[in-house]
Scaffold this active site. Structure first.
Site, PDB file in Angstrom:
ATOM      1  N   CYS A 102      20.039   5.522  14.798  1.00 25.46           N
ATOM      2  CA  CYS A 102      20.983   4.756  15.622  1.00 25.46           C
ATOM      3  C   CYS A 102      21.790   5.697  16.496  1.00 25.46           C
ATOM      4  O   CYS A 102      21.961   5.458  17.691  1.00 25.46           O
ATOM      5  CB  CYS A 102      21.917   3.937  14.729  1.00 25.46           C
ATOM      6  SG  CYS A 102      23.153   3.002  15.661  1.00 25.46           S
TER       7      CYS A 102
ATOM      8  N   CYS B 142      24.082  -0.718   8.078  1.00 25.18           N
ATOM      9  CA  CYS B 142      24.858  -1.853   8.583  1.00 25.18           C
ATOM     10  C   CYS B 142      24.049  -3.124   8.735  1.00 25.18           C
ATOM     11  O   CYS B 142      24.607  -4.212   8.703  1.00 25.18           O
ATOM     12  CB  CYS B 142      25.493  -1.494   9.920  1.00 25.18           C
ATOM     13  SG  CYS B 142      24.322  -1.301  11.265  1.00 25.18           S
TER      14      CYS B 142
END
Lengths: 350, 361
Positions: free
Chosen positions: A101, A198
């Protein structure tokens, strides 16, 4: 004074990062990234970075009187983070999605967009410290708060990213970050940290893999170091060093020492078989742009012990072995407090 | 500062606000009571209702107050008798989600309902047909008179509902069975709207728990909001026909001044679209980025609808018009209202131009 974009997740670290930038007199804009879409096309309500977290980030932005926007990066996040995460597990690896990410979404896609919008700096709530060295280059150091240090997941950053980034909370202990949030009256002061990646819901990795690639998860054999079949597994995912769920009644503790995904075979052995001295890496990059000279301390998981070693030709030779380095995880190099760079473990050899 | 998001919300008329404040104070009693204060509040509510009915050309018994357009749409779609629903592809989400298994009739590339498609969708099993009077995204006026006639002929048992939230005052409303309007789009207060329910139309109430609104919608009535709503509705009816010419010229001025960097969506003929909407596609840019820069330059516009997180979701209307996702994500809407001036439009054009320059680096 700079034009600054702060990536706000709704957590206390990025909230305080935004506050510190405002305090420093910069022109700050807060942005939350919408990373995932729930079943109805709306933002998810489970896991981290939910619609509720976005509201928390928005209220912090309101309190700081800064403009606030939400960017939809669901397509890029799925393509660069979620799908590779799934593939990595299917290949028997243990990916670190925060690394990907940061590599593809935060410090590439978002950094690019912030520049296009005229921003000078991208700021996050990562715990790490930036310095300018006598060599005129940017250096990344571990955070003040050791256990909270996140330099590990920033190992892919280089001069181009670091000259356009800032990590203000890395200079503070977590306790001080929370105190600051309380002092500023931010609603995120007492918010607990998100634990998992997440985008994982309550079912964790298992649920995600079932949903995204259920048909490709195959049951298979569990074998010992000599290749003898000692049990079966049901196709669920394993990680190197894992002890539980290995489906073996061996009378003693055994650990996953190898995953042969193509054959759906999981290899188990005693604990002493987990220690490795050589790592072959891919996607290697260096903060300074040049490989390190001399001995480095190597860290092979987000929060774990380091071992000294030498790097040469995309390979690390450790002076002391490390326990269960897992392909897919990153090997990150340090000298003292400084994080020099690293790569993704392709193979871990004895 | 230039505000060009009137289709989302328009400033409250000072006279509506003043009336509301007066009535909130002087007529605070619950209109359902027996005593004189209650009767006075009830009388004030009914006065407001009568004014709104007049502005719509319907009888006062036909006007049911709700909390707004969304509730009115939900009430119409959910409360109608059982049976198939038929809706256009460009209805507001309140209609689409109020009738999740409806037959959806396509629209053409300018957002106008395909009447042949409607004809094909009609049958004896249809209980409700919903076609908005004018579309809120690109401003396309829908052929509601023709659609109504078609429904009467080919699905005579069905109710015809039209969402007239954007159209009120700019377009003549058809004699539909059910009509949705809302106060805040007219310059009245937020939190109140109405559903026009023609005589003889039976609807199951959506909100239960009281006999207000002749048993059609429970809940203590917001007399002050109704008073403000009435001021706005009366003014809209009176002023909007003339305002339409002025606003259409402004919208055209905006489109023309950015025609080299943006193309206008929706019907081309002024008679086929709302005078208030200028919907543009800016190739090579992301509307998410344009809105950030426009905001920085003090210009307010919008794109699509907001997801729960606050991210912009491209409007389903654009997909229904066969726009690609990329084009949809490069599109944004400027909309005008009673406070709009030439200066607003010129500021918007200038800011859009500057924004495109910034993004092209």
């Amino acid at each position: 004074m700079a034009e600054v974009m702060v990536a706000m997740s709704g957590g206390v670290d990025s909230s305080v990062a935004a506050a510190l930038m405002v305090e420093a007199g910069h022109s700050v804009t807060g942005v939350t990234l919408k990373l995932r879409t729930g079943p109805s096309g709306e933002a998810p309500t489970q896991g981290c970075c939910t619609a509720s977290d976005a509201l928390d980030a928005r209220r912090v932005a309101d309190a700081l009187r800064i403009p606030y926007y939400v960017f939809d990066v669901t397509e890029g996040f799925d393509r660069s983070v979620v799908q590779p995460f799934v593939e990595s597990y299917l290949n028997g690896h243990t990916p670190n999605p925060c690394v990907e990410c940061n590599r593809h979404v935060k410090f590439s896609l978002l950094l690019g967009r912030s520049q296009a919008l005229g921003m000078d700096l991208l700021v996050t709530g990562h715990h790490a410290r930036l310095r300018v060295g006598p060599d005129g280059r940017r250096h990344l150091l571990r955070a003040v708060d050791g256990p909270k240090d996140q330099s590990y997941v920033l190992h892919m950053l280089g001069q181009r990213e670091l000259w356009r980034s800032a990590f203000p909370v890395g200079e503070l202990t977590k306790a001080r970050v929370r105190e600051t949030a309380v002092e500023l009256g931010l609603r995120t002061a007492a918010k607990p940290e998100s634990q998992d990646a997440c985008f994982l819901g309550p079912g964790g990795v298992a649920a995600l893999l079932k949903r995204e690639a259920g048909a490709r998860l195959r049951p298979g054999a569990v074998v010992d170091q000599a290749g003898r079949v000692v049990g079966r597994h049901d196709g669920s995912v394993f990680t190197i060093g894992q002890r539980r769920g290995v489906g073996v009644a061996a009378g003693r503790r055994v650990y996953v020492t190898e995953i042969r995904a193509a054959e759906a075979i999981v290899v188990v052995g005693d604990e002493d078989r987990l220690w490795r001295r050589r790592l072959r890496l891919g996607d290697v990059s260096w903060v300074s742009g040049r490989p390190p000279r001399g001995r480095v301390d190597v860290q092979v998981r987000a929060h774990g012990a380091t071992a000294p070693g030498l790097f040469e030709n995309d390979e690390v030779r450790l002076e002391e072995p490390l326990r269960a380095p897992a392909p897919g995880q990153s090997a990150v190099f340090y000298q003292g407090e400084e994080m020099l760079g690293g790569g993704v473990i392709a193979q871990a050899l004895s | 500062m230039a505000y060009l998001d009137h289709a989302a919300a328009t400033p409250i008329l000072p006279e509506a606000l003043e009336e509301m404040a007066r009535v909130a104070s002087s007529h605070f009693a619950n209109p359902s009571g027996v005593h004189r204060g209650a009767r006075a509040a009830r009388a004030r509510l009914e006065e407001a209702r009568e004014e709104i009915a007049l502005s719509l050309g319907v009888g006062p018994h036909d006007v049911v107050f709700t909390s707004g357009g969304t509730e009115s749409d939900n009430m119409a779609l959910a409360g109608a008798p059982a049976g198939r629903r038929v809706v256009s592809a460009v209805e507001h989400k309140a209609v689409l989600q109020g009738a999740p298994s409806a037959t959806v009739v396509p629209v053409d590339n300018s957002g106008v309902l395909d009447l042949d498609g409607l004809r094909a969708a009609l049958g004896a099993d249809v209980a409700v047909v919903s076609v908005m009077t004018a579309n809120n995204e690109v401003g396309a006026l829908q052929p509601v008179a023709e659609a109504l006639e078609m429904v009467r002929r080919h699905a005579p048992g069905a109710l015809f509902h039209t969402d007239a939230v954007q159209a009120f005052g700019y377009v003549e409303l058809p004699p539909a069975d059910l009509v949705t309007i809302t106060s805040h789009k007219l310059g009245g207060p937020r939190g109140i709207g109405a559903l026009v329910v023609r005589p003889g139309v039976a609807l199951e109430p959506l909100v239960r728990g009281g006999s207000q609104e002749e048993g059609r919608r429970a809940g203590t009535e917001d007399v002050a909001a109704a008073a403000g709503f009435a001021v706005a509705a009366t003014r809209a009816r009176r002023e909007r026909p003339a305002e339409a010419l002025r606003l259409d010229a402004l919208a055209g001025r905006l489109a023309a001044s950015v025609s080299d960097i943006a193309r206008r969506n929706g019907p081309v003929e002024p008679a086929s679209r709302l005078p208030t909407i200028c919907h543009l596609t800016v190739d090579g840019c992301r509307s998410e980025d344009l809105l950030v820069l426009l905001d920085r330059f003090g210009v307010s516009a919008s794109a699509g609808s907001a997801c729960a997180s606050g991210a912009v979701e491209p409007s389903h209307v654009l997909g229904a018009m066969s726009m690609s996702e990329q084009e949809a994500r490069a599109s944004l809407r400027f909309s005008l209202g009673w406070t709009s001036t030439e200066a607003d439009v010129d500021a918007a054009a200038c800011a859009l131009r500057r924004s495109v320059e910034v993004l092209h680096g």
